[in-house]
Design a protein around this motif. Sequence first.
Motif, PDB file in Angstrom:
ATOM      1  N   LYS A 172       4.630 -12.726   6.334  1.00 52.00           N
ATOM      2  CA  LYS A 172       5.732 -12.919   6.179  1.00 52.00           C
ATOM      3  C   LYS A 172       6.587 -12.595   7.054  1.00 52.00           C
ATOM      4  N   LEU A 227       4.660  -6.614  -4.420  1.00 46.61           N
ATOM      5  CA  LEU A 227       4.342  -8.159  -2.698  1.00 46.61           C
ATOM      6  C   LEU A 227       3.290  -8.722  -4.003  1.00 46.61           C
ATOM      7  N   LYS A 228       3.544 -10.188  -3.073  1.00 47.63           N
ATOM      8  CA  LYS A 228       3.039 -10.836  -4.643  1.00 47.63           C
ATOM      9  C   LYS A 228       2.376 -11.341  -3.705  1.00 47.63           C
ATOM     10  N   LYS A 229       2.459 -11.247  -2.264  1.00 47.94           N
ATOM     11  CA  LYS A 229       1.393 -11.942  -1.583  1.00 47.94           C
ATOM     12  C   LYS A 229       1.514 -10.677  -0.323  1.00 47.94           C
ATOM     13  N   LEU A 230      -0.092 -11.576   0.543  1.00 49.40           N
ATOM     14  CA  LEU A 230      -0.444 -10.773   1.775  1.00 49.40           C
ATOM     15  C   LEU A 230      -0.521 -11.767   2.938  1.00 49.40           C
ATOM     16  N   THR A 231       0.792 -12.658   3.327  1.00 46.11           N
ATOM     17  CA  THR A 231       0.607 -13.690   4.544  1.00 46.11           C
ATOM     18  C   THR A 231       1.176 -12.844   6.268  1.00 46.11           C
ATOM     19  N   GLU A 248       4.827  -6.954   5.546  1.00 43.93           N
ATOM     20  CA  GLU A 248       3.463  -7.168   4.919  1.00 43.93           C
ATOM     21  C   GLU A 248       2.873  -7.471   5.971  1.00 43.93           C
TER      22      GLU A 248
END
Length: 364
Positions: free
Chosen positions: A78, A72-76, A82
């Motif tokens: 989407k 996981l590079k982001k936790l937005t 996530e």
Amino acid sequence: MLIKEVITIIEEFAPLEYAEDFDNVGLLVGDATEEIKSALITLDTLEATVDEAVAKNCNLIISFHPIIFAGLKKLTGKNYVERTVLKAIKNDIAIYAIHTALDNQHKGVNDMIAEKLGLINRQILIPRNDTIKKLQTYVPVPDATKVREALFRAGAGNIGNYDNCSFNVPGSGSFKGNEHSNPVVGQKGSVHFEDEIQIGITYKRHLESRILSALFQSHPYEEVAYEIHALENKNQHLGMGMIGELEAPVDARSFLLQIQKTFNSKGIRHSEILEKPIKKVAVLGGSGAFAIENAKRAGADLFITADLKYHDYYKAERKLVVADIGHYESEQFTKNLLYSFLTKKISSFALILADTNTNPIHYL
């Protein structure tokens, strides 16, 4: 209990050491030092699973499949991964996944499938190698029993249905200590010969630190002489899939209908049904196309798995029947396996089987 204490118990059953390299197992979300209120046991962790954990006052989810598989590079929020992770964090819920560490256990996922099918004479279909090691050490005769028993207590010397297994050879050891030595027997600066026992003992790879700790604590010598060898033996009690036999041969069509009922499958896709009865059955829960050749070599009449592609059915080559009963269907009893094991080990907090149906596949 703390989360890390529960993890220790789980990993005694299914050590993460034996998970596949591609997998992502262990504590995925949360703080291992948190105290547990209750734990929810599930096949998959989704948003709905986290909602159920919140409703049932659980702050730990013990899941078969990992919700985080790739990085996981982001936790937005989407996507569903996530959103699930964010919801767990917001509600202070830890997530632990066991996946292929349990797949590879002798009494794991595939043994449960075989049990549901009534298979006898069960064996691992694809035994793992590089999981067995051998320790050789040299002990003064009067101390040999003490050292052996310490190694046994640490888990060494277990071979299938047998424990306390070792091989012992009498001999004579020699040594000379320098001016900084403090020998238990003999004098420093002088060559000493001592009647010793060479103890040879095998152990599972994940136990190595425990085995060596037991050796050093029980051995009388200031400097412990020992050797460790990695064995090429295949581990007959660890690996993917399982193969066994039915009590009596059955008609292939009738048996497939029985499987459909047992696993509540909405439909079974299979290769050509051969005009011979089914006696020997191989199973591999989840995506198991890679094991078709293993099932053929093992002489299976039927191979039960999931996620087969179009060309996988050609691989049957009229030597056996391959059947896809569905991924969820093949692994659905895994949470019951975990629940049964943990309830025998833990009584200090509630263990709850999840009600949420996480099967993503629906049929008309």
